[in-house]
Each structure stands twice: as C-alpha cells, then as structure tokens.
Scaffold this motif. Structure first.
Motif, PDB file in Angstrom:
ATOM      1  N   TYR A  65      -9.616  -0.920  -0.593  1.00  0.00           N
ATOM      2  CA  TYR A  65      -8.887  -1.275   1.064  1.00  0.00           C
ATOM      3  C   TYR A  65      -9.088  -1.037   1.659  1.00  0.00           C
ATOM      4  O   TYR A  65     -10.002  -1.260   2.703  1.00  0.00           O
ATOM      5  CB  TYR A  65      -7.862  -2.000   0.598  1.00  0.00           C
ATOM      6  CG  TYR A  65      -7.249  -2.410  -0.719  1.00  0.00           C
ATOM      7  CD1 TYR A  65      -8.281  -3.512  -1.377  1.00  0.00           C
ATOM      8  CD2 TYR A  65      -5.991  -1.635  -1.143  1.00  0.00           C
ATOM      9  CE1 TYR A  65      -7.913  -3.733  -2.181  1.00  0.00           C
ATOM     10  CE2 TYR A  65      -5.480  -2.435  -2.547  1.00  0.00           C
ATOM     11  CZ  TYR A  65      -6.450  -3.107  -2.956  1.00  0.00           C
ATOM     12  OH  TYR A  65      -5.982  -3.538  -4.167  1.00  0.00           O
TER      13      TYR A  65
ATOM     14  N   ALA B 193     -12.569  -2.282   4.685  1.00  0.00           N
ATOM     15  CA  ALA B 193     -11.887  -2.744   6.239  1.00  0.00           C
ATOM     16  C   ALA B 193     -13.200  -2.211   7.335  1.00  0.00           C
ATOM     17  O   ALA B 193     -13.204  -2.099   8.415  1.00  0.00           O
ATOM     18  CB  ALA B 193     -10.577  -2.197   6.153  1.00  0.00           C
TER      19      ALA B 193
ATOM     20  N   GLN C 118      -4.815  -7.045   5.739  1.00  0.00           N
ATOM     21  CA  GLN C 118      -4.222  -6.011   6.155  1.00  0.00           C
ATOM     22  C   GLN C 118      -5.039  -4.896   6.764  1.00  0.00           C
ATOM     23  O   GLN C 118      -4.737  -4.145   7.731  1.00  0.00           O
ATOM     24  CB  GLN C 118      -2.515  -5.914   5.201  1.00  0.00           C
ATOM     25  CG  GLN C 118      -2.006  -6.863   5.795  1.00  0.00           C
ATOM     26  CD  GLN C 118      -2.414  -7.552   6.268  1.00  0.00           C
ATOM     27  OE1 GLN C 118      -1.377  -7.346   7.382  1.00  0.00           O
ATOM     28  NE2 GLN C 118      -1.008  -9.691   6.491  1.00  0.00           N
ATOM     29  N   PRO C 119      -5.959  -4.222   6.183  1.00  0.00           N
ATOM     30  CA  PRO C 119      -6.614  -3.417   6.403  1.00  0.00           C
ATOM     31  C   PRO C 119      -7.108  -3.490   7.372  1.00  0.00           C
ATOM     32  O   PRO C 119      -7.514  -2.832   8.512  1.00  0.00           O
ATOM     33  CB  PRO C 119      -7.339  -2.331   5.086  1.00  0.00           C
ATOM     34  CG  PRO C 119      -6.177  -2.483   4.376  1.00  0.00           C
ATOM     35  CD  PRO C 119      -5.801  -4.293   4.262  1.00  0.00           C
TER      36      PRO C 119
ATOM     37  N   ARG D 169      -6.961  -6.120   9.781  1.00  0.00           N
ATOM     38  CA  ARG D 169      -6.364  -6.999  10.537  1.00  0.00           C
ATOM     39  C   ARG D 169      -5.791  -4.924  11.153  1.00  0.00           C
ATOM     40  O   ARG D 169      -5.775  -5.284  12.988  1.00  0.00           O
ATOM     41  CB  ARG D 169      -5.119  -7.468  10.174  1.00  0.00           C
ATOM     42  CG  ARG D 169      -4.480  -8.102  11.460  1.00  0.00           C
ATOM     43  CD  ARG D 169      -3.690  -9.013  11.050  1.00  0.00           C
ATOM     44  NE  ARG D 169      -4.280 -10.276  10.076  1.00  0.00           N
ATOM     45  CZ  ARG D 169      -3.974 -11.412   9.097  1.00  0.00           C
ATOM     46  NH1 ARG D 169      -3.676 -10.645   8.114  1.00  0.00           N
ATOM     47  NH2 ARG D 169      -4.560 -12.403   8.534  1.00  0.00           N
ATOM     48  N   ALA D 170      -5.377  -4.600  11.628  1.00  0.00           N
ATOM     49  CA  ALA D 170      -5.159  -3.425  11.280  1.00  0.00           C
ATOM     50  C   ALA D 170      -6.114  -2.447  12.006  1.00  0.00           C
ATOM     51  O   ALA D 170      -5.401  -2.077  13.270  1.00  0.00           O
ATOM     52  CB  ALA D 170      -4.344  -1.856  10.730  1.00  0.00           C
TER      53      ALA D 170
ATOM     54  N   GLU E 284      -2.415  -1.602  -0.818  1.00  0.00           N
ATOM     55  CA  GLU E 284      -2.871  -2.719   0.585  1.00  0.00           C
ATOM     56  C   GLU E 284      -1.998  -2.383   1.931  1.00  0.00           C
ATOM     57  O   GLU E 284      -2.992  -2.486   3.068  1.00  0.00           O
ATOM     58  CB  GLU E 284      -3.525  -3.383   0.572  1.00  0.00           C
ATOM     59  CG  GLU E 284      -2.277  -4.451   0.739  1.00  0.00           C
ATOM     60  CD  GLU E 284      -1.176  -5.317  -1.050  1.00  0.00           C
ATOM     61  OE1 GLU E 284      -0.984  -6.058  -1.733  1.00  0.00           O
ATOM     62  OE2 GLU E 284      -2.250  -4.500  -1.721  1.00  0.00           O
ATOM     63  N   MET E 285      -1.082  -2.342   2.294  1.00  0.00           N
ATOM     64  CA  MET E 285      -0.122  -1.812   3.421  1.00  0.00           C
ATOM     65  C   MET E 285      -0.441  -0.270   3.029  1.00  0.00           C
ATOM     66  O   MET E 285      -0.423  -0.068   4.564  1.00  0.00           O
ATOM     67  CB  MET E 285       0.957  -2.803   3.099  1.00  0.00           C
ATOM     68  CG  MET E 285       1.479  -3.640   2.671  1.00  0.00           C
ATOM     69  SD  MET E 285       0.646  -4.531   4.235  1.00  0.00           S
ATOM     70  CE  MET E 285       2.093  -3.915   5.341  1.00  0.00           C
TER      71      MET E 285
ATOM     72  N   ALA F 115      -3.882  -0.324   5.396  1.00  0.00           N
ATOM     73  CA  ALA F 115      -3.142  -0.003   6.441  1.00  0.00           C
ATOM     74  C   ALA F 115      -2.913   0.534   7.451  1.00  0.00           C
ATOM     75  O   ALA F 115      -3.090   0.709   8.650  1.00  0.00           O
ATOM     76  CB  ALA F 115      -2.549  -2.040   6.700  1.00  0.00           C
TER      77      ALA F 115
ATOM     78  N   LEU G  16      -3.308   2.340  10.481  1.00  0.00           N
ATOM     79  CA  LEU G  16      -3.304   2.432  11.939  1.00  0.00           C
ATOM     80  C   LEU G  16      -3.712   3.683  12.461  1.00  0.00           C
ATOM     81  O   LEU G  16      -3.532   4.398  14.124  1.00  0.00           O
ATOM     82  CB  LEU G  16      -1.748   2.345  11.553  1.00  0.00           C
ATOM     83  CG  LEU G  16      -1.531   0.655  11.791  1.00  0.00           C
ATOM     84  CD1 LEU G  16       0.051   0.824  10.731  1.00  0.00           C
ATOM     85  CD2 LEU G  16      -1.767  -0.109  13.137  1.00  0.00           C
TER      86      LEU G  16
END
Length: 364
Positions: A144, A148, A223-224, A226-227, A284-285, A288, A292
């Motif tokens: 993931y 990204a 999510q990654p 988007r981060a 996945e979080m 992400a 960050l």
C-alpha cells in the motif's frame, strides 16, 4: 556503454542514438522556442533506452561503481564542451594561480565534499527508516505504501523534474549579470507557476485516490494515496525555492531542508504507523500513517525555506528592467519541458510495471 561496458550495439541502441541526435538537433534549432518534434524524439529515445535496460538487465550494469560512472560522464562532458568551444574561440584558459586555487576549493569543498556528505546523511537516515518500516507494516502493508509512492513519483516528476533546473539556470544568469530585479521577477513568476502545478497535482491525487488505486490494481491503497497528496503541493514549492537559491550558488538551504525532511519522515512516520497498528487499525491505515510522516517532513521543510528566504531577502536596489511574466514562463517551459518529458519516461514505466505485477498477483 559500448566502449566501457562491452554492450552490444543492438537495434534498440541504434534507434535510441538516432532519435537522441534528431531530438537534440531540433531542440537547438531555434533557441528559446519549444520544438515539439524535438521533444517527441527525445522522449522516444528515453523510452527506447529504458525498455532496453529493463529487458536486458545485464549483471555488468548492476556492478558499475557509481563513482566510476560519474567520472566517465563528467570526463565525456568536459571533452565535448572543449571540442565545441575551441573552434568557436570561446575557450578561455585560466592562468592566474589565485583563480585556479579558488576554483579548486569550490570544486572540492563546496561541491564534492558537501554533496557527498549530504547524500550520505540522507541515505543514513533512509536506512534507519526503511528497515523498521518494513518490520512495522509487513509485506502487505508495504505494498500500500509503495503504490502511493509510485503515483506520487509520477506527479512529482511532472511537476519538479525540469522546471527547477530552468529556474536555477535563469536565476544564475541574472545573478551573474547583477540584475536583481530580474532575479526577483523570476522567483515571483516561478512561485505562482509552481503553486498552480502543486495545487492541481495535490487535488487530483486527493480526490481521485480511489480511481488511482484501482488503476494500479490495489484498491486498498486509496488512503495512503490521499495521505500523500498534500506532499505534492509542498514539494512543488520546495523545488521552486531550492532552484532559486541554487541559482545564486547557495546550497545550504537545500541541504538543510533535505536533511530536515528525512529526519521528520523518520521521527513522525515510524511512531505514528506503529501506534495506528497497535490500537488495532488496518494495514492500509498504518501505511497512510507512515506516509503522513513524509507529508509532514515536506511541509516543515517548505516552511523552513519560506522562513530562510524571508530572513535573507535581498533588498539591494537595482536599475535593471525585468522581463515580462509571459516571457519568463515561456523560457522556463522551453528549458524545463524536455527534461521533464525525459525523466517522466521511467516513472511511467514503473507505474505500468506496478500495474502489471499487481494484476498478475491478484489473478494468480
């Protein structure tokens, strides 16, 4: 490659050489103007050679010492420029001992030593980042993260590959001529251009995260992606400011901002990813959260450069009349677009490779 590394003169290499020569000829045909056929030939040359390297992947190429390869590149470049300058009478030999000493000090201490120390510092920080990150996220979580990053690299290359070099070149010319108003106008024009590019890239990456993740056959990487979107905006402004300071011969802001970016990526990304997984959130979080740290590092580095340029703002009065914004934008694009297209080829190939591999793994 053929002389030093015994590479075979294949059809792909012949085609690449011909296309590169045609592209360079058309690009230099009318200085200051973009020749689209020239850009096309240069891009095709890069794609051809990229496919050639990817297909063959010779062990002899993997064993090349980077220092030796750099030495050959610099030697060939020096010979080429001497051969071009001599017939035109533009080669001036330096005879003053003091000037020779200054040049040697600039080359050794300001360029070689500082560049090597900077690269070593960033690589060392990256070493302490990658291995713990792999242990925290595991193989699945790292996919993931990497997905990204592949999309981020494409947008980053399009935004920052060639344009900062153009800014550095134009700023260097104005700085050498003492045209302070021209330097300021170049920076103001460039920062607006990069602000627009960064905003478009960041919004596209944020709002199209699901579509981009689906395109790469890895829907859970949304999510990654988007981060990481805000980092596109920050890095665009970073590239503009770094190009501006480098054009004035000042490498300190670039070096400090790069080390700061790497340190914050390590100090924020790893603990945050560990904490997110510890409280039971998904992989996945966790990816992400690790990303960050990258976004935070670019944001803080951008703020550092903003503060540096504000504090060291040159208020010297000058009588020169700066060029118009439209003229400067045309110059930046004319210099930067060929480099951007050439560098984008490998990023696009990596995206295609990632899509094919992920698709095959899911179908297996």
């Amino acid at each position: 490659m053929m002389i030093f590394y015994k590479e075979r003169l294949s059809l792909e290499v012949r085609a690449g050489i011909v296309l590169a020569i045609c592209g360079v000829y058309l690009l230099s045909w009318a200085p200051g103007e973009v020749k689209w056929w020239g850009l096309f030939f240069v891009l095709m040359s890069t794609v051809t050679y990229g496919c050639y390297i990817t297909a063959l992947n010779r062990p002899v190429l993997k064993a090349i010492n980077p220092d030796v390869l750099t030495c050959y590149v610099l030697l060939f470049t020096a010979i080429f420029y001497v051969a071009v300058a001599l017939p035109q009478g533009k080669l001036e030999f330096v005879t003053r001992p003091r000037f020779l000493l200054d040049m040697a000090q600039l080359a050794i201490f300001s360029t070689i030593v500082s560049a090597r120390l900077l690269v070593a510092a960033v690589k060392l920080i990256g070493f302490f980042y990658k291995i713990p990150l792999n242990n925290i996220l595991g193989a699945e979580g790292k996919t993931y993260f990497n997905t990204a990053y592949e999309i981020y690299n494409v947008l980053l290359t399009v935004s920052t590959a060639g344009l900062p070099l153009a800014i550095s070149k134009l700023t260097s010319e104005a700085h050498a001529q003492g045209r302070e108003n021209e330097k300021r106008k170049i920076f103001r024009t460039a920062i607006v251009l990069f602000f627009v590019l960064g905003t478009v890239g960041a919004l596209f990456m944020f709002f199209q995260a699901e579509g981009l993740a689906g395109f790469l056959e890895n829907s859970l990487a949304a999510q990654p992606i988007r981060a990481l979107a805000p980092a596109v905006f920050c890095v665009c402004l970073l590239a503009c400011m770094r190009g501006y300071t480098q054009g004035q011969g000042n490498m300190t802001p670039t070096a400090v901002s790069q080390v700061l970016e790497a340190l914050l990526k390590l100090a924020i990304g790893l603990p945050l990813a560990w904490y997110v997984l510890r409280i039971g959130m998904s992989l996945e979080m966790g990816a992400a959260a690790a990303i960050l740290g990258v976004t935070a590092g670019t944001a803080v580095s951008m703020l550092f450069l903003v503060g540096y340029l504000t504090k060291h703002r040159n208020r010297t009065q000058s009588l020169d009349v700066p060029s118009g914004s439209s003229h400067l934008i045309r110059q930046i694009l004319a210099i930067g677009i060929p480099i951007t297209l050439s560098n984008s080829a490998m990023s696009i190939l990596n995206i295609i490779d990632t899509k094919i591999v992920m698709g095959q793994l899911q179908n297996a």
